[in-house]
Each structure stands twice: as structure tokens, then as C-alpha cells.
Design a protein around this motif. Structure first.
Motif, PDB file in Angstrom:
ATOM      1  N   SER A   1       0.730  -1.305  -0.198  1.00 11.52           N
ATOM      2  CA  SER A   1      -0.147   0.108   0.136  1.00 11.52           C
ATOM      3  C   SER A   1       0.825   1.122  -0.007  1.00 11.52           C
ATOM      4  O   SER A   1       1.775   1.372   0.777  1.00 11.52           O
ATOM      5  N   LEU A   2       0.554   2.313  -0.850  1.00 17.89           N
ATOM      6  CA  LEU A   2       1.291   3.353  -0.798  1.00 17.89           C
ATOM      7  C   LEU A   2       0.581   4.411   0.206  1.00 17.89           C
ATOM      8  O   LEU A   2       1.260   5.480   0.749  1.00 17.89           O
ATOM      9  N   GLY A   3      -0.402   4.068   0.721  1.00 19.60           N
ATOM     10  CA  GLY A   3      -1.159   4.697   1.828  1.00 19.60           C
ATOM     11  C   GLY A   3      -2.719   4.414   1.817  1.00 19.60           C
ATOM     12  O   GLY A   3      -3.137   3.636   1.044  1.00 19.60           O
ATOM     13  N   ASN A   4      -3.300   5.031   2.921  1.00 19.82           N
ATOM     14  CA  ASN A   4      -4.882   4.691   2.817  1.00 19.82           C
ATOM     15  C   ASN A   4      -5.468   5.921   2.550  1.00 19.82           C
ATOM     16  O   ASN A   4      -5.456   6.895   3.390  1.00 19.82           O
ATOM     17  N   MET A   5      -6.443   5.515   1.439  1.00 17.06           N
ATOM     18  CA  MET A   5      -7.055   7.091   1.081  1.00 17.06           C
ATOM     19  C   MET A   5      -8.260   7.312   1.714  1.00 17.06           C
ATOM     20  O   MET A   5      -8.932   8.272   1.455  1.00 17.06           O
ATOM     21  N   TRP A   6      -8.681   6.374   2.688  1.00 18.25           N
ATOM     22  CA  TRP A   6      -9.727   6.958   3.721  1.00 18.25           C
ATOM     23  C   TRP A   6      -9.083   7.916   4.805  1.00 18.25           C
ATOM     24  O   TRP A   6      -9.859   8.667   5.596  1.00 18.25           O
ATOM     25  N   LYS A   7      -7.684   7.716   5.084  1.00 20.38           N
ATOM     26  CA  LYS A   7      -7.111   8.785   5.794  1.00 20.38           C
ATOM     27  C   LYS A   7      -6.170  10.022   5.102  1.00 20.38           C
ATOM     28  O   LYS A   7      -6.403  11.129   5.555  1.00 20.38           O
ATOM     29  N   THR A   8      -5.875   9.501   3.882  1.00 21.68           N
ATOM     30  CA  THR A   8      -5.075  10.665   3.143  1.00 21.68           C
ATOM     31  C   THR A   8      -5.891  10.543   1.722  1.00 21.68           C
ATOM     32  O   THR A   8      -5.691   9.503   1.288  1.00 21.68           O
ATOM     33  N   PRO A   9      -6.218  11.854   1.259  1.00 26.50           N
ATOM     34  CA  PRO A   9      -6.911  11.550  -0.139  1.00 26.50           C
ATOM     35  C   PRO A   9      -5.942  10.845  -1.106  1.00 26.50           C
ATOM     36  O   PRO A   9      -4.652  11.457  -1.073  1.00 26.50           O
ATOM     37  N   LEU A  10      -6.634  10.439  -2.012  1.00 29.95           N
ATOM     38  CA  LEU A  10      -5.864   9.775  -3.225  1.00 29.95           C
ATOM     39  C   LEU A  10      -5.029  10.777  -3.930  1.00 29.95           C
ATOM     40  O   LEU A  10      -3.878  10.330  -4.133  1.00 29.95           O
ATOM     41  N   ALA A  11      -5.594  11.839  -4.318  1.00 27.50           N
ATOM     42  CA  ALA A  11      -4.796  12.874  -4.861  1.00 27.50           C
ATOM     43  C   ALA A  11      -3.470  13.218  -4.182  1.00 27.50           C
ATOM     44  O   ALA A  11      -2.458  13.664  -4.864  1.00 27.50           O
ATOM     45  N   GLU A  12      -3.620  13.491  -2.820  1.00 29.54           N
ATOM     46  CA  GLU A  12      -2.418  13.905  -2.234  1.00 29.54           C
ATOM     47  C   GLU A  12      -1.412  12.478  -1.983  1.00 29.54           C
ATOM     48  O   GLU A  12      -0.248  12.702  -2.026  1.00 29.54           O
ATOM     49  N   ILE A  13      -1.906  11.367  -1.829  1.00 25.22           N
ATOM     50  CA  ILE A  13      -1.229  10.170  -2.014  1.00 25.22           C
ATOM     51  C   ILE A  13      -0.293  10.098  -3.297  1.00 25.22           C
ATOM     52  O   ILE A  13       0.943   9.981  -3.238  1.00 25.22           O
ATOM     53  N   ASP A  14      -0.912  10.506  -4.364  1.00 26.40           N
ATOM     54  CA  ASP A  14      -0.427  10.765  -5.439  1.00 26.40           C
ATOM     55  C   ASP A  14       0.903  11.488  -5.537  1.00 26.40           C
ATOM     56  O   ASP A  14       1.824  11.197  -6.216  1.00 26.40           O
TER      57      ASP A  14
END
Length: 295
Positions: A218-231
Motif C-alpha cells: 500500500s502507498l497509503g490509505n485513502m480514507w485517511k489521506t486523499p488519493l490525490a495527495e497520496i499521488d
């Protein structure tokens, strides 16, 4: 930057295939809600590079209204939209057409059907073959995914034997398909030959919020950090799993964290999967969900 987002719409499946690298089954948990689906599309709208969306599983047609809504949202944003299905619902061509017509009506771009011995025992009238005929009748763009039992071609030249069949040796395939196959020393696995971990263009997302460049990482959890920010904030070298894999493959990942397993494995995926499984308690934020590791 991400160009493709693939939804693991559900981990639940009508089958429990030996080659499944997500350990999907009729009992598997983890299915998107409509609210979660819409949240992901809100994030996709913020990432200008996304060109396509896919719906996979598990078996996405188990939640057919949700699948149709996802395709509508995707096509409404002008994105190419595909899906993968085992076509379990197809008991005849006529019945398959009944199931597939709504997909044509919401303008699905591409339908991929799983049709192999793992799904249908080679039947001439397998559900996927019936659905393929129905899709052609409806002028849907359709293709077939066929995974075969692993085969070994030793060849006459130097180098490692070539293992064919198309199975990826991770997930349930490690448990079910690796026995008897030729192996190599783990020290040889110094690259990840299958995924773009440094700059992922395609990611999978699941209902638990995981954003995968490779399922189980996992690159991150998008329920905690928005997908656009993870990207936008992803730093491959700083990622505790992707960093070592980029620098020196599964062998480097094992060395960095002192993972000691057996001496030989079938290929990079086989060794990588088992190293990651050994590390899952140490890095629960980056390795999971546990069910894709058979836990």
C-alpha cells in the motif's frame, strides 16, 4: 502521475481459484459502498493524468448495481472504462445477453472474461465462452484472460528455466502452484520485473482504503489521506517496502529487514510475497490487508 485507477470492487468471488493472488473466495470480506465509490471518483477528478478506470475483484458483478453506477461515473468523466468478470451468471447465450445489455447501455469500453481450467475445467460451453458470444452479439469490445497450469521449458541454452502459464506466484498461487517447479537462489532476485514501483501509473484501490502499485503493497490509505495527495506526495525511495525493492529487488528487502527464509524460490514474486508476509506485523500500514496474504 497515476493514469489508471482499478477498483477491487469486492474481494468476494464465486470461485476460490488456485492461481488467485488475492486469496479471493465466496467468504472474502471487503466490498465498496456507494459512498466510498463516489469518494474515489471525487479524488480521480483532481488527478488530471487519469485516463482510465477498471473494475475487478473478486467478482465485480456480485454487486451489479454498484458496478453499473461506477461505470456511469467513469464514463461521465470521459474516462475509458473496463471490467474483468468470470461470467458466472452465464447459463446460456440468451441469459448472458440479459446480463450484459446494461453494460452496453452504460457504454462500457472493454470487457475481459476469465476463461481457463481454474474457472471451468475446459468446458466447451463454459460461462465465459457463453458470455463472449453474447458480448459479440451485443457489439461489446470483449477479450479473454486465460491462465494455465505452470509449465516448464528448460530449453537448450544457458540461464534459468522459463516457467509459462501466466500465473503470478503470489497469494494463493504460492500455496497451490509452486510445488515441483524449478527454483533459484533468493540472492538472484535483485529487481522487481513486473511493477512500476518508482512511478506507478496504475494503482488498485480497495474498500479498506489501500492504494496498491502491487496488490498487498500500500502507498497509503485513502480514507485517511486523499488519493490525490497520496499521488502527489509519494516518495518511492522513502517508502519502507517500495524503496528496498527499487534499490535491489526482493533480495534487498529481505536483507534490509533481516528476513531469513529458505534458500530458493520459483521467481521474484514468490520470494517477495513471502518476505512481505513475514513483515506484515512490522509494517501494517504498508502491507495488507492481511487476507491477501492468506492471514
Amino acid at each position: 502521475m497515476i493514469t489508471a485507477v482499478h477498483f477491487l470492487l469486492t474481494y468476494r468471488c464465486t470461485y476460490e481459484c488456485d492461481h488467485c493472488f488475492l486469496y479471493c473466495s465466496p467468504e472474502s470480506e471487503g466490498t465498496f459502498t456507494l459512498s466510498q465509490l463516489r469518494t474515489v471518483f471525487d479524488e480521480i477528478a483532481k488527478i488530471s493524468t487519469v485516463e482510465s478506470v477498471g473494475f475487478e475483484g473478486g467478482e465485480p458483478t456480485l454487486y451489479y448495481p454498484l458496478l453499473l453506477e461506477g461505470i456511469k461515473l467513469s464514463r461521465g468523466m470521459g474516462l475509458k472504462t473496463g471490467m474483468v468478470s468470470n461470467a458466472y451468471m452465464s447459463t446460456s447465450v440468451e441469459d448472458a445477453e440479459l446480463w450484459l445489455k446494461p453494460l452496453r447501455e452504460v457504454d462500457l469500453s472493454m470487457l475481459e472474461l476469465s476463461d481457463d481450467l481454474f474457472h471451468s475445467d475446459g468446458k466447451e460451453d463454459s460461462p465465459a465462452k457463453l458470455a463472449h458470444t453474447a458480448a459479440k452479439n451485443l457489439s461489446l469490445d470483449v477479450s479473454t484472460i486465460e491462465i494455465k497450469e505452470p509449465t516448464v521449458n528448460k530449453g537448450s541454452g544457458k540461464g534459468a528455466p522459463v516457467i509459462g502459464g501466466g500465473a503470478m506466484f503470489k497469494g494463493r498461487a504460492v500455496e497451490k502452484l509452486t510445488e515441483g517447479l524449478p527454483t533459484r537462489p533468493w540472492q538472484e532476485f535483485t529487481t522487481c520485473p513486473y511493477e512500476e514501483l518508482e512511478r506507478p501509473k496504475r494503482v488498485h484501490v480497495d474498500a479498506f482504503g489501500n492504494v496498491f502499485p502491487c496488490q498487498g503493497i500500500s502507498l497509503g490509505n485513502m480514507w485517511k489521506t486523499p488519493l490525490a495527495e497520496i499521488d502527489s506526495s509519494y516518495d518511492a525511495q522513502a517508502h519502507p517496502i517500495c524503496g528496498p525493492l527499487i534499490r535491489g529487488g526482493p533480495a534487498q528487502l529481505a536483507r534490509d529487514y533481516g528476513v531469513e527464509l529458505g534458500a530458493e524460490y520459483v521467481d521474484e514474486c514468490h520470494f517477495c510475497f513471502l518476505v512481505r508476509k513475514a513483515l506484515i506485523d512490522r509494517f501494517p500500514e504498508y502491507l495488507g490487508p492481511p487476507q491477501v496474504y492468506g492471514l
